[in-house]
Design a protein around this motif. Structure first.
Motif, PDB file in Angstrom:
ATOM      1  N   ASP A 178       0.813  -1.211   0.000  1.00 60.28           N
ATOM      2  CA  ASP A 178       0.000   0.000   0.000  1.00 60.28           C
ATOM      3  C   ASP A 178       0.848   1.263   0.000  1.00 60.28           C
ATOM      4  O   ASP A 178       1.910   1.321   0.632  1.00 60.28           O
ATOM      5  CB  ASP A 178      -0.919   0.034   1.226  1.00 60.28           C
ATOM      6  CG  ASP A 178      -1.995  -1.032   1.168  1.00 60.28           C
ATOM      7  OD1 ASP A 178      -2.226  -1.586   0.080  1.00 60.28           O
ATOM      8  OD2 ASP A 178      -2.605  -1.319   2.225  1.00 60.28           O
ATOM      9  N   GLY A 179       0.340   2.278  -0.716  1.00 60.24           N
ATOM     10  CA  GLY A 179       0.937   3.594  -0.655  1.00 60.24           C
ATOM     11  C   GLY A 179       0.326   4.369   0.497  1.00 60.24           C
ATOM     12  O   GLY A 179      -0.247   3.791   1.420  1.00 60.24           O
ATOM     13  N   THR A 180       0.422   5.695   0.434  1.00 59.38           N
ATOM     14  CA  THR A 180      -0.046   6.503   1.563  1.00 59.38           C
ATOM     15  C   THR A 180      -1.535   6.791   1.544  1.00 59.38           C
ATOM     16  O   THR A 180      -2.083   7.238   2.540  1.00 59.38           O
ATOM     17  CB  THR A 180       0.722   7.836   1.603  1.00 59.38           C
ATOM     18  OG1 THR A 180       0.561   8.508   0.343  1.00 59.38           O
ATOM     19  CG2 THR A 180       2.208   7.599   1.854  1.00 59.38           C
ATOM     20  N   GLY A 181      -2.215   6.555   0.435  1.00 57.12           N
ATOM     21  CA  GLY A 181      -3.646   6.832   0.358  1.00 57.12           C
ATOM     22  C   GLY A 181      -4.411   5.677  -0.249  1.00 57.12           C
ATOM     23  O   GLY A 181      -3.835   4.720  -0.783  1.00 57.12           O
TER      24      GLY A 181
ATOM     25  N   GLN B 225       9.921   5.885  -1.746  1.00 54.78           N
ATOM     26  CA  GLN B 225      10.082   5.947  -0.292  1.00 54.78           C
ATOM     27  C   GLN B 225      11.328   5.168   0.110  1.00 54.78           C
ATOM     28  O   GLN B 225      11.658   4.139  -0.471  1.00 54.78           O
ATOM     29  CB  GLN B 225       8.857   5.340   0.400  1.00 54.78           C
ATOM     30  CG  GLN B 225       8.891   5.403   1.923  1.00 54.78           C
ATOM     31  CD  GLN B 225       7.608   4.863   2.530  1.00 54.78           C
ATOM     32  OE1 GLN B 225       6.508   5.196   2.117  1.00 54.78           O
ATOM     33  NE2 GLN B 225       7.752   3.995   3.525  1.00 54.78           N
TER      34      GLN B 225
ATOM     35  N   GLY C 281      -3.023  10.560  -5.968  1.00 58.46           N
ATOM     36  CA  GLY C 281      -2.041   9.555  -5.580  1.00 58.46           C
ATOM     37  C   GLY C 281      -1.235   9.199  -6.801  1.00 58.46           C
ATOM     38  O   GLY C 281      -1.534   9.631  -7.924  1.00 58.46           O
TER      39      GLY C 281
END
Length: 240
Positions: free
Chosen positions: A35-38, A81, A128
């Motif tokens: 998963d990403g941040t959103g 990241q 995103g």
């Protein structure tokens, strides 16, 4: 029963897009399960396979949209990241990737990179990273020498061609632009057990059709004042 293989086209083994080729490409994102941040980036990112690494990457597939190398593909990872940090504690890889993604948007929409009007800035806002899926822009393609002699050289993105470059207008007009190769020395081989995965070893998907928003104007680029994207409605190229 026999199989006559004489009417089959010969295998195009080891064919690479020539170094320094300019072409319009479509970027497709391949989900990596992390998963990403959103919510829009759920399951989008790919974790590094290096032990102890905190790097998360965007797995991108590029397909040449038109011209003599139409439907040819190459692949590239972008750090979003982790990894090495700068003096401010920010991921160096992410800063490089973010600059590339902004250039993709400017190239796709015909935005002058120096246009910082509120309307232009609104078109560079993403919900995103998944919003970059399907973006079409002008690219210069390079041949990257393999770091391991067991693997072949591979095509990579040299850089995104911006609307302020003369090659951008010519490619968008459908003209043939001569390749501009970049001289590179072959890097030293990697240590045993750490090969770089070659492009030809990665799975391939069907070539996506160029989206409507990729049909950017061929007019000479200039600072623009495009309409702002509707809040929460996705990237500018989905709101023509």
């Amino acid at each position: 029963m026999t199989f006559d293989m004489n009417d089959v086209e010969p295998q195009q083994a080891g064919d690479l897009i020539p170094d320094g080729t300019f072409a319009k490409v479509v970027m497709t994102l391949r989900k990596g399960g992390t998963d990403g941040t959103g919510d829009v980036d759920r399951g989008l990112l790919k974790s590094s396979n290096q032990p102890g690494s905190d790097v998360l990457m965007l797995d991108a597939e590029f397909t040449v949209a038109e011209g003599p190398f139409a439907r040819r593909k190459f692949w590239q990872m972008f750090t979003v990241q982790g990894g090495k940090l700068d003096d401010a504690g920010q991921s160096i890889g992410w800063k490089i990737s973010k600059s590339t993604f902004r250039a993709m948007i400017d190239s796709a929409l015909g935005l002058n990179p120096e246009d910082m009007s509120e309307a232009a800035k609104a078109r560079r806002v993403l919900r995103g990273l998944a919003d970059l899926d399907g973006i079409s822009f002008v690219a210069k393609i390079q041949v990257e020498p393999s770091r391991n002699p067991a693997y072949k050289d591979a095509n990579k993105l040299d850089h995104v061609v911006l609307p302020t470059a003369p090659e951008w207008k010519r490619v968008m007009a459908g003209e043939a632009v001569p390749a501009q190769p970049t001289a590179r020395s072959r890097p030293a081989a990697t240590t045993a057990g750490q090969p770089t995965l070659p492009a030809w070893g990665q799975p391939q998907a069907a070539a996506p059709a160029a989206p409507a928003w990729g049909a950017t104007s061929t007019a000479a680029p200039a600072p623009q004042s495009p309409p702002a994207a509707r809040p929460g409605s996705g990237p500018a190229w989905l709101n023509p």
